[in-house]
Design an enzyme around this catalytic site. Structure first.
Site, short mmCIF file in Angstrom:
data_model
loop_
_atom_site.label_atom_id
_atom_site.label_comp_id
_atom_site.label_asym_id
_atom_site.label_seq_id
_atom_site.Cartn_x
_atom_site.Cartn_y
_atom_site.Cartn_z
N ASN A 151 0.80 -1.24 0.00
CA ASN A 151 0.00 0.00 0.00
C ASN A 151 0.83 1.28 0.00
OD1 ASN A 151 0.71 -0.50 2.68
ND2 ASN A 151 -1.10 0.51 3.47
N GLU A 249 4.96 -3.41 12.16
CA GLU A 249 3.80 -2.52 12.03
C GLU A 249 2.71 -3.31 11.34
OE1 GLU A 249 3.25 0.11 13.47
OE2 GLU A 249 5.28 0.60 14.11
N CYS A 283 -3.27 1.28 6.86
CA CYS A 283 -3.42 0.69 8.19
C CYS A 283 -3.91 1.76 9.18
CB CYS A 283 -2.13 0.05 8.66
SG CYS A 283 -0.71 1.09 8.45
N GLU A 461 9.02 3.43 14.51
CA GLU A 461 9.60 3.80 13.22
C GLU A 461 9.62 5.32 13.08
OE1 GLU A 461 9.20 1.09 9.91
OE2 GLU A 461 7.12 0.89 10.51
#
Ligand code: ADP
Length: 481
Positions: A151, A249, A283, A461
Site C-alpha cells: 500500500n 507494524e 493501516c 519507526e
C-alpha cells in the site's frame, strides 16, 4: 539478463531467478505492467553471505559518506517523482496525485536521514568508580531484512531503508509481490548511489515462498516489517529462536470519534479522508466512525452526500480522487465483509457495489454501514478497503470505551470543539497516534510512528526514534592510566 524480466539485486548484480511474477495493473487488467523475478531460497543464502562481508566495513564507514549517499538518493527520487509516482499509481491503484506525493515523501525521508546520519549521538558521563569515564556509543545493529507492504511501496520502504543505512546497517529489501516495480526502481537508484557491494540488496518474490528462509536466517540481526498482524505473528515465531530484533507494524481498526459539538464540515472531511482516500487501503484508515447520538443523523446524511460525489476510477485519470482496489483477493475480501455486515444485521446505508468503468479494473463503490454494534465482525476485524462503519453512542464516555474496545491500537481521532474532551481523549485513547480535529490517517516522517496492542510490536519507526531500532549501544569504561 533478459530485457523483459526485471531481476533481483544481489551481491552487486542484477540476477534472475527460476520463477517469474507478473505485475498487474488494477486500473486496467488488460495492460499488465511487466515481469519480475521471484527469488528462491538459494538467492537468500547468497545475499546473506554478501551482506555479512559488506557489513564488516560498512558498519565503520564514514558518516559524511553515508549522509552524502542518502542525500543523493533523496535528490534523484524527488527529481523523478512524477515518473515514479505514475508507476506507483499504476501498480498500486492510488490516484496519480497520491502516487507522486508518496514518491516525493520517500525522497524527503532519505534526505531527512542523510541529516540523521550525522547525528548518531551518544553519551558520556563520570563513572561511579573513581578515575573512570563512561562513554555510550551507537553501533550498527548489523544485517536487516526490510519487508514492505503493497500500500505504500515507496514510502514505507524509504522510512525503513534510510535510517537502516544511516546507522551503518546492511539491508535486504523484500517488497510485496503485488508492487515490485516501485521497489525495483528504488533499488536501481540505490544501486548507483555509491553504496559498497552487498550493503543494499533486493530480493523479489512471494512472502510465503521465501519469507521463512529470510526471517529465520540465523545471521539476520533485525527485521523491520509492515503488513498484516497474521504475517507479523508468523515472522515473530520464525525469528524468535535467533533472538532477532523485531519492528512490526501491523493491522488497525482505527476509531474516529465525532462529538455533538463537532464542526460538521471538519467531521465529514476527516471521516471521508480517513476512511476512503487511498481506497481505504491504509493501516491508519478511520474504519470505525463513533458518533454521538445528537449529531448522528446530520453527520451520516452529510457523509453520504460527500460519498455520492466521490470520483472513483482509473488511477491516472486526473478527475478521480479514489482509484481501484489493489487486487482481486482484496476486492473479494471487501465484498465478503459487505455480506458479513448485512448478515450481522447492520444497515448498508450507502454503496459497496462493484463499479464498471471504461477499462476492466477492480472498481468498487465506497461503503458505509450504520446501525452497527461493537461486537460485529465488521467493527472488530480489519477490512483494508473502502468500507466504514458508524457506531452511534450516547455520550463521550461511551465513545471512549467503544474506541478502545479493539485488539488494535494504531491511530485514533476525535472531532470536537471541546478542549476538555480533546485533552481527555488524547490521554486515554489506547493508540500510538492520536488526531484531534483531523483524520486518523496521515503521519509526518520526522516524529515516531507506531501503535499499541496487536498493531505494533517492538521499536518505533520514523523520526529520530528509528535510530534506536537500527543501532545497538556500546558502553565503554575508560580508566586513565
Ligand atoms: P497483505 O495481506 O497486506 O499483503 P502481508 O502481511 O501478507 O500483507 O504482506 C506484507 C509483506 O509481508 C509482503 O512483502 C509479503 O510478501 C510479506 N510476507 C507474507 N508472508 C510472509 C511470511 N510468511 N514471511 C515473511 N514475509 C511474508
Amino acid at each position: 539478463m533478459a530485457t523483459d524480466i526485471k531481476g533481483n539485486f544481489i551481491a552487486g548484480e542484477w540476477i534472475l531467478s527460476r520463477s517469474v511474477l507478473t505485475n498487474d495493473n488494477p486500473s486496467d487488467l488488460d495492460r499488465p505492467l511487466g515481469n519480475y523475478a521471484s527469488a528462491d531460497p538459494a538467492d537468500i543464502d547468497r545475499a546473506m553471505e554478501c551482506a555479512q562481508d559488506a557489513s564488516k566495513e560498512w558498519r565503520h564507514s564514514n558518516l559524511l559518506e553515508r549522509a552524502n549517499i542518502l542525500d543523493r538518493i533523496g535528490n534523484e527520487i524527488i527529481e523523478r517523482s512524477h515518473e515514479l509516482g505514475r508507476q506507483l499509481s499504476l501498480e498500486e491503484g492510488k490516484v496519480l496525485g497520491d502516487g507522486v506525493a508518496e514518491v516525493t515523501r520517500a525522497g524527503q525521508i532519505f534526505k531527512f536521514y542523510a541529516g540523521e546520519a550525522l547525528r548518531l549521538e551518544g553519551d558520556s558521563m563520570p563513572s561511579l568508580r573513581p578515575a573512570m569515564e563512561i562513554e555510550v556509543r551507537r553501533e550498527a545493529l548489523g544485517i536487516i531484512a526490510v519487508i514492505t507492504p503493497w500500500n505504500f511501496p515507496m514510502g514505507v520502504a524509504a522510512w525503513k531503508i534510510a535510517p537502516a543505512l544511516a546507522c551503518g546497517n546492511c539491508v535486504l529489501l523484500k517488497p510485496s509481490e503485488i508492487t515490485p516495480a516501485s521497489a525495483w526502481s528504488l533499488a536501481e537508484i540505490l544501486s548507483r548511489a555509491g553504496l559498497p557491494r552487498g550493503v543494499f540488496q533486493l530480493i523479489l518474490g512471494e512472502g510465503v515462498s521465501i519469507g521463512s528462509k529470510l526471517t529465520g536466517h540465523p545471521n539476520l540481526n533485525g527485521i523491520s516489517f509492515t503488513g498484516s498482524t497474521a504475517t507479523g505473528r508468523i515472522i515473530t515465531k520464525n525469528a524468535a529462536p535467533n533472538f532477532c530484533r523485531l519492528q512490526l507494524e501491523m493491522g488497525g481498526k482505527n476509531p474516529l470519534v465525532i462529538l455533538k459539538d463537532a464542526d460538521l464540515d471538519t467531521a465529514v472531511a476527516s471521516a471521508f479522508q480517513g476512511a476512503f482516500l487511498a481506497t481505504g487501503q491504509r493501516c491508519t484508515a478511520s474504519s470505525r466512525l463513533i458518533v454521538e447520538e445528537a449529531i448522528h443523523d446530520r453527520f451520516v446524511t452529510a457523509l453520504i452526500e460527500r460519498m455520492r460525489r466521490a470520483k472513483i476510477g482509473h488511477a491516472l485519470e486526473e478527475e478521480n480522487e479514489i482509484g481501484p482496489v489493489v487486487d482481486i483477493k482484496q476486492l473479494g475480501k471487501n465484498q465478503e465483509y459487505i455480506a458479513i455486515g448485512l448478515k450481522e444485521g447492520a444497515k448498508l446505508a450507502y454503496g459497496g457495489e462493484l463499479l464498471s468503468r471504461s477499462t476492466r479494473g477492480h472498481y468498487m463503490n465506497l461503503a458505509l454501514f450504520t446501525e452497527t454494534s461493537a461486537d460485529m465482525r465488521i467493527n472488530r476485524e480489519e477490512i483494508f478497503g473502502p468500507v466504514a462503519t458508524v457506531l452511534c453512542v450516547k455520550d463521550y464516555d461511551e465513545a471512549l470505551s467503544v474506541a478502545n474496545d479493539s485488539e488494535y491500537g494504531l491511530t485514533s481521532g476525535i472531532v470536537t470543539q471541546s478542549l476538555k474532551y480533546a485533552q481527555h481523549f488524547k490521554t486515554h485513547s489506547e493508540s500510538g497516534i492520536v488526531a484531534v480535529n483531523g483524520p486518523t490517517a496521515g503521519a509526518d516522517f520526522n516524529v515516531p510512528f507506531g501503535g499499541r496492542k496487536n498493531s505494533s510490536y517492538g521499536w518505533r519507526e520514523t523520526g529520530r526514534a528509528a535510530k534506536d531500532f537500527y543501532s545497538v549501544t556500546k558502553t565503554s569504561y575508560i580508566k586513565a592510566p
